[in-house]
Write a protein that holds these residues in place. Structure first.
Motif, PDB file in Angstrom:
ATOM      1  N   SER A 106       8.692  18.627  -2.730  1.00 45.46           N
ATOM      2  CA  SER A 106       8.300  17.116  -4.155  1.00 45.46           C
ATOM      3  C   SER A 106       9.332  16.857  -5.040  1.00 45.46           C
ATOM      4  O   SER A 106       9.782  15.809  -6.278  1.00 45.46           O
ATOM      5  N   PHE A 107      10.073  18.012  -5.254  1.00 46.79           N
ATOM      6  CA  PHE A 107      11.754  17.321  -6.462  1.00 46.79           C
ATOM      7  C   PHE A 107      12.377  16.348  -5.758  1.00 46.79           C
ATOM      8  O   PHE A 107      13.242  16.190  -6.563  1.00 46.79           O
ATOM      9  N   THR A 110      11.120  13.285  -6.855  1.00 45.46           N
ATOM     10  CA  THR A 110      10.838  13.339  -8.909  1.00 45.46           C
ATOM     11  C   THR A 110      11.929  13.123  -9.646  1.00 45.46           C
ATOM     12  O   THR A 110      12.123  13.265 -10.224  1.00 45.46           O
ATOM     13  N   CYS A 111      12.594  13.864  -8.999  1.00 43.68           N
ATOM     14  CA  CYS A 111      14.434  14.482  -9.104  1.00 43.68           C
ATOM     15  C   CYS A 111      15.321  13.381  -8.973  1.00 43.68           C
ATOM     16  O   CYS A 111      16.081  13.275  -8.941  1.00 43.68           O
ATOM     17  N   ILE A 112      15.824  13.684  -7.429  1.00 37.36           N
ATOM     18  CA  ILE A 112      16.824  13.162  -6.738  1.00 37.36           C
ATOM     19  C   ILE A 112      16.758  12.013  -6.719  1.00 37.36           C
ATOM     20  O   ILE A 112      18.063  11.742  -7.241  1.00 37.36           O
ATOM     21  N   PRO A 114      15.390  10.065  -8.235  1.00 32.80           N
ATOM     22  CA  PRO A 114      16.436   9.065  -9.667  1.00 32.80           C
ATOM     23  C   PRO A 114      17.580   9.639 -10.849  1.00 32.80           C
ATOM     24  O   PRO A 114      17.573   8.000 -11.189  1.00 32.80           O
ATOM     25  N   ILE A 115      17.995  10.458 -10.162  1.00 32.20           N
ATOM     26  CA  ILE A 115      19.467  10.583 -10.518  1.00 32.20           C
ATOM     27  C   ILE A 115      20.245   9.350  -9.420  1.00 32.20           C
ATOM     28  O   ILE A 115      21.113   9.618 -10.614  1.00 32.20           O
ATOM     29  N   SER A 119      22.860   6.559 -11.138  1.00 32.10           N
ATOM     30  CA  SER A 119      24.158   7.662 -10.884  1.00 32.10           C
ATOM     31  C   SER A 119      24.166   5.787 -10.903  1.00 32.10           C
ATOM     32  O   SER A 119      25.703   5.249 -11.086  1.00 32.10           O
TER      33      SER A 119
END
Length: 130
Positions: A106-107, A110-112, A114-115, A119
């Motif tokens: 789920s990361f 939710t994280c990768i 968007p980063i 970028s």
């Protein structure tokens, strides 16, 4: 900031392993409709080029690379959403996207994602400043 996109290589290899385990559909992998790994591999090539030549890639090529990266990211995000077991599911009824609903995968959304997205926008903004 370009180095962030190298994360796409292990992410795509992880997605392929999840496909082999029956956790996501094939269309979410590089053997399906996900060509995101090409952006990660090309980021490595661009970084090596910049290190060896001691100069940046031409602006128009770098802008093109960012636009293609955003396009590939958008495609896989749409595929992932439409492959999930939701009322709007349109793809992969035989093997829905269930892995990304569980920890630690789920990361990814939710994280990768968007980063990587931020970028690309920051790299494009940087190009416009010079």
């Amino acid at each position: 900031m370009l180095g962030i996109h190298i994360i796409r290589i292990p992410v795509e290899l992880c997605l392929y392993q999840l496909f082999l385990k029956g956790q996501i559909p094939e269309i979410m992998t590089f053997t399906g409709w996900n060509f995101d790994i090409l952006i990660g591999l090309s980021a490595v090539v661009i970084l090596i080029y910049q290190y060896v030549k001691k100069k940046n890639l031409a602006r128009q090529y770098f802008l093109f690379w960012n636009v293609i990266g955003l396009l590939f990211l958008s495609v896989i995000v749409i595929i992932a959403i439409l492959s999930s077991p939701l009322p709007i599911q349109q793809f992969a009824f035989e093997q829905p996207n269930i892995a990304l609903l569980e920890f630690p995968y789920s990361f990814l959304p939710t994280c990768i994602v968007p980063i990587v997205l931020i970028s690309h926008f920051l790299l494009i903004k940087h190009l416009k400043q010079f």
